[in-house]
Design a protein around this motif. Structure first.
Motif, PDB file in Angstrom:
ATOM      1  N   PRO A 102       0.813  -1.213   0.000  1.00  0.00           N
ATOM      2  CA  PRO A 102       0.000   0.000   0.000  1.00  0.00           C
ATOM      3  C   PRO A 102       0.856   1.277   0.000  1.00  0.00           C
ATOM      4  O   PRO A 102       2.011   1.265   0.422  1.00  0.00           O
ATOM      5  N   GLN A 122       0.664   3.705   1.803  1.00  0.00           N
ATOM      6  CA  GLN A 122       0.988   4.201   3.144  1.00  0.00           C
ATOM      7  C   GLN A 122       2.391   3.799   3.580  1.00  0.00           C
ATOM      8  O   GLN A 122       2.963   4.391   4.495  1.00  0.00           O
ATOM      9  N   VAL A 123       2.950   2.765   2.924  1.00  0.00           N
ATOM     10  CA  VAL A 123       4.284   2.328   3.302  1.00  0.00           C
ATOM     11  C   VAL A 123       5.347   3.274   2.734  1.00  0.00           C
ATOM     12  O   VAL A 123       6.423   3.421   3.298  1.00  0.00           O
ATOM     13  N   THR A 124       5.040   3.932   1.625  1.00  0.00           N
ATOM     14  CA  THR A 124       6.077   4.706   0.950  1.00  0.00           C
ATOM     15  C   THR A 124       5.892   6.215   1.026  1.00  0.00           C
ATOM     16  O   THR A 124       6.733   6.966   0.561  1.00  0.00           O
ATOM     17  N   PHE A 125       4.774   6.679   1.624  1.00  0.00           N
ATOM     18  CA  PHE A 125       4.466   8.104   1.436  1.00  0.00           C
ATOM     19  C   PHE A 125       5.361   9.043   2.227  1.00  0.00           C
ATOM     20  O   PHE A 125       5.600  10.172   1.802  1.00  0.00           O
TER      21      PHE A 125
END
Lengths: 363, 470
Positions: free
Chosen positions: B311, B313-316
């Motif tokens: 997702p 959310q892991v990289t933002f």
């Protein structure tokens, strides 16, 4: 250089732009998040290594456990119900509509809408004095008539079926001809009841807090049940199309063979349809799991329309820790939760894949 | 017939037999009917929800109870009246208004119980601020400063009134008052165009408004005051009032420009940018993965699948920092470049694999380079795949909520339309909110994707369906 060597070099050059993007915005980013999860960082200080403290603090945070349980429950409920509903609908309409053409367009339509626009429409629908409340109010107020309608329908249907069974074999409980007669009879009878005003119609007015409530139903906040309803509503038609395409590629010979072996409709469904659809089911379930585990948009758009503990999911917990309103960023906590979400997604998807494959081998 | 005679002669247990063929056919026919009923039911629930929401988005108050399906905005007679009033007010039957030279004739009919005298109502053009929030602060011109209201006459009549309790019919007197609202000739020179001409008619209790050129927007003070937000709406201005408001009332306090229109423009810019980037990157990478054998191709393929599972959310956080360090936060560039186009690469790869190799080999013999082959031979023949990719990229970019939310936070005019919808919800979408505005915003935001979908649906749908099955 010969052609093979040239292709080698050109190949690298061609994938280079993509590799840069993948490397920077995915790999590097994921690794950085992993590192941040072991540090104390607020976007402005120098990250300081603090070991596993973030994970410990996170596991002690009641909001996190709530977010985790909400996410898992939401994912389970939505994935299971949308898959089953889509499959049943597809089986029902199979043979009448094709996976292509007019109906395909109609059923595909909801999936082109943005989650923001969709959520706003549902927010309006689920207002305290909104249309959903009005619908429930109608059903509650007309409960005797609805019950009478169903009772009359069932009575006529059962009477006709059991009467016919005395003489004939193979009359199904859901016999379509009798059902039509029963439907007509039930409509007329209910209308006559209403004309004679034989049953009470209530005039209760009420407001229902669908979203702005702390109530919990079973293991999920009521707010998220409403969001789940909306998710299922918007995805089922499109998933149904996937199942329909799968159904229409099952060879008819399989059903003929099953029928020769004496399998009824239900057993044909269980032993021919369901196994043949394994690849489609696998795709639908995977899409469902990935989509629901990272459910974020709907929660963010709900915003202050619902209390935080009634709508929080893991994805939102991660975002809210990184950009809390009126507080310093807790990047460490956010990253730890993000890593957990990533790992969780991978585990579930691969677990499901492993189970799905062994399932196929068994048969 | 022979069947029945047989059955009467045999013992009960052996009586049961299969249904006769014509009964089976009848059952098939009826089963088909039920199936259609189910399909139509599902389609109605699904599309009906959107249709009802759209109808509600035209209403003054979408939350009204009970929910009416008949109101002025869907009544052709009201459209005609509104067009006529718009023409009188500003010479524009579509969008109406009140402009120099405007002269509006407006009539209202009152009734009262026999024996009660019907007095002329107190008529006024109020200084009503349009809507709420910023728009009110930005309004410069009010109709009241330019309007001359005069009562030009009244006519008596009568109507039949049915007593709801007894059912008895009675003749009640009526009186129709006619007003003229004219643009003040003294201020006509260089006078402004004013969107709305509000009107209030206040009558004593017991005197009911039964008809008027245009139905009032609402009744106030227990029905004594009939209030119109705008008596010069024009036909479109009447029907799509909320849609006009979502554009005009979401104005930027500094510049006065429409925020909503700005958000749409930003989204369009970002979506077009993403389409261009996706096509270039995905074609090159897809072609390389499909045709050119090089070390690590399998690894890249695996990474792509992996990246599609993880997702955002892991990289933002890292990506937020990258754009912050580059000074590109709050610019369209951040959102255009941030996404990894994995699924598009896969799509292009799949397509290129089905492309006949022989054509490329022939071109290679003629000395064409790989890039030349890709751009001059393969891509022009890959239009369906390119179109599908472009539309999916556009749709994904237009509908994206998370990345614009993270990467573009201020000023309000820099948002994309999806994040703009969130701010619309915050400002207007409360329990007593202005849901007409919110719903209109939601429906406007769908238009670009809907248009693309209608134009290219045969490409999109078949691809989505086949994608899912694989």
């Amino acid at each position: 250089m010969n052609q093979r060597q040239r292709d080698h070099v050109v190949g690298y050059l061609f994938v280079l732009p993509f590799l840069i993007s993948l490397g920077t915005f995915f790999l590097y980013a994921a690794v950085r998040t992993l590192i941040f999860s072991f540090t104390d960082y607020n976007l402005f200080n120098t990250p300081a290594f603090i070991g596993l403290s973030n994970y410990v603090a996170m596991l002690r945070d009641s909001m996190f456990t709530l977010a985790l349980s909400n996410t898992l429950a939401f994912s389970l409920i939505v994935t299971v119900s949308q898959t089953i509903l889509a499959l049943l609908l597809a089986v029902m309409v199979n043979g009448v509509i094709k996976a292509r053409g007019f109906w395909r367009t109609v059923f595909y339509l909801p999936s082109i809408m943005s989650s923001a626009a969709m959520t706003l429409i549902f927010l309006w629908l689920f207002q305290r004095q909104g249309l959903m409340t009005e619908l429930v109010q109608f059903v509650v107020n007309a409960r005797w008539y609805i019950a009478a309608f169903l009772a009359i329908f069932l009575a006529i249907q059962l009477a006709l079926v059991f009467n016919a069974r005395r003489r004939y074999d193979g009359v199904s409980l859901a016999d379509p001809v009798f059902a039509t007669v029963a439907l007509g009879g039930a409509i007329v009878a209910t209308y006559l009841l209403r004309l004679g005003a034989l049953l009470p119609v209530y005039d209760e007015q009420f407001l229902i807090s669908w979203l702005n409530t702390q109530a919990r139903v079973l293991f999920l906040p009521q707010t998220l049940w409403s969001v789940a309803l909306m998710n299922v509503f918007t995805t089922v038609p499109t998933l149904m199309l996937l199942f329909l395409a799968g159904l229409q590629s099952i060879p008819v010979a399989l059903y003929e063979a099953a029928e020769l072996d004496g399998a009824g409709r239900v057993r044909q469904f269980l032993y021919v349809t369901v196994p043949s659809l394994t690849p489609v089911t696998f795709a639908v379930v995977t899409l469902g799991i990935i989509g629901t585990l990272q459910m974020f948009d709907q929660v963010a758009i709900l915003g202050d329309a619902a209390p935080l503990q009634s709508r929080i999911t893991l994805a939102f917990y991660i975002y809210a820790n990184a950009f809390p309103e009126g507080a310093a960023s807790r990047i460490g906590m956010s990253s730890a939760a993000a890593i957990l979400l990533g790992v969780l997604t991978l585990i579930i998807v691969y677990l499901q894949r492993a189970l799905g494959i062994s399932d196929k081998v068994d048969r | 017939m022979t069947d029945t005679t047989l059955t009467t002669a045999m013992p009960a247990a052996a009586l049961r037999q299969r249904l006769p063929p014509e009964a089976l056919r009848r059952r098939q026919f009826f089963a088909l009917g039920w199936t259609y009923l189910v399909i139509i039911g599902v389609a109605t629930v699904m599309l009906g929800t959107f249709l009802v929401a759209f109808v509600a988005s035209l209403k003054v108050d979408p939350l009204e109870r009970p929910f009416r399906l008949a109101f002025d905005q869907v009544n052709p007679l009201a459209w005609v009246a509104a067009a006529d009033l718009g023409r009188q007010g500003a010479g524009d039957p579509w969008w109406g208004g009140f402009a120099p030279g405007g002269r509006i004739v407006f009539s209202a009919t009152y009734t009262a119980a026999p024996g009660t005298e019907i007095v002329p109502p107190d008529a006024s053009v109020p200084r009503r601020r349009p809507g709420s929030g910023v728009a009110a602060a930005l309004t410069k011109y009010y109709a009241i400063d330019y309007a001359l209201l005069t009562e030009t006459g009244s006519a008596d009549g009568e109507m039949s009134v049915t007593d709801p309790a007894t059912g008895a019919s009675e003749i009640w007197p009526t009186r129709t008052f006619t007003y003229e609202i004219a643009f003040d000739p003294a201020k006509a020179e260089g006078g402004p165009w004013i969107e709305r001409t509000p009107l209030d008619l206040s009558a004593p209790t017991g005197q009911q408004l039964v008809a008027s050129t245009l139905n009032p927007t609402r009744f106030e003070r227990r029905g004594r005051v009939a209030s119109w937000d705008n008596i010069t709406p024009g036909a479109l201005g009447l029907v799509f009032n909320n849609y006009r408001r979502v554009i005009t009332e979401t104005a930027d306090l500094q510049t006065g420009n429409s925020l909503f229109a700005g958000w749409m423009w930003n989204s369009l810019l970002i979506a077009v940018g993403r389409v261009a980037m996706t096509l270039v990157v995905a074609s090159l990478a897809g072609y390389a993965l499909a045709r050119l054998k090089f070390h690590g191709a399998a690894l890249i393929f695996g990474l792509v699948l992996f990246s599609m599972t993880i997702p955002a959310q892991v990289t933002f956080i890292s990506n937020y920092l990258i754009f912050r360090d580059l000074g590109l936060l709050n610019t369209p560039w951040a959102v255009i470049t941030v996404l990894v186009v994995g699924s598009h690469v896969l799509l292009m790869k799949q397509f290129f694999e089905t492309f006949p190799k022989e054509i490329e080999e022939a071109a290679m013999v003629d000395g064409a380079s790989r890039l030349g082959i890709l751009t001059r031979i393969v891509l022009p023949n890959a239009m369906p795949a390119v179109i599908v990719n472009a539309i999916m990229a556009f749709q994904a970019a237009w509908n994206d909520f998370f990345w614009p939310l993270v990467l573009i936070t201020s000023p309000p005019s820099a948002l994309t339309v999806q994040v703009g919808l969130l701010s619309l919800r915050r400002s207007y979408g409360g329990a007593q909110g202005d849901w007409g505005l919110v719903l209109a915003g939601a429906f406007v935001s769908i238009i670009p994707v809907l248009v693309l979908f209608i134009l290219f649906q045969r490409y999109i749908v078949s691809n989505q369906v086949s994608e899912g099955v694989k």
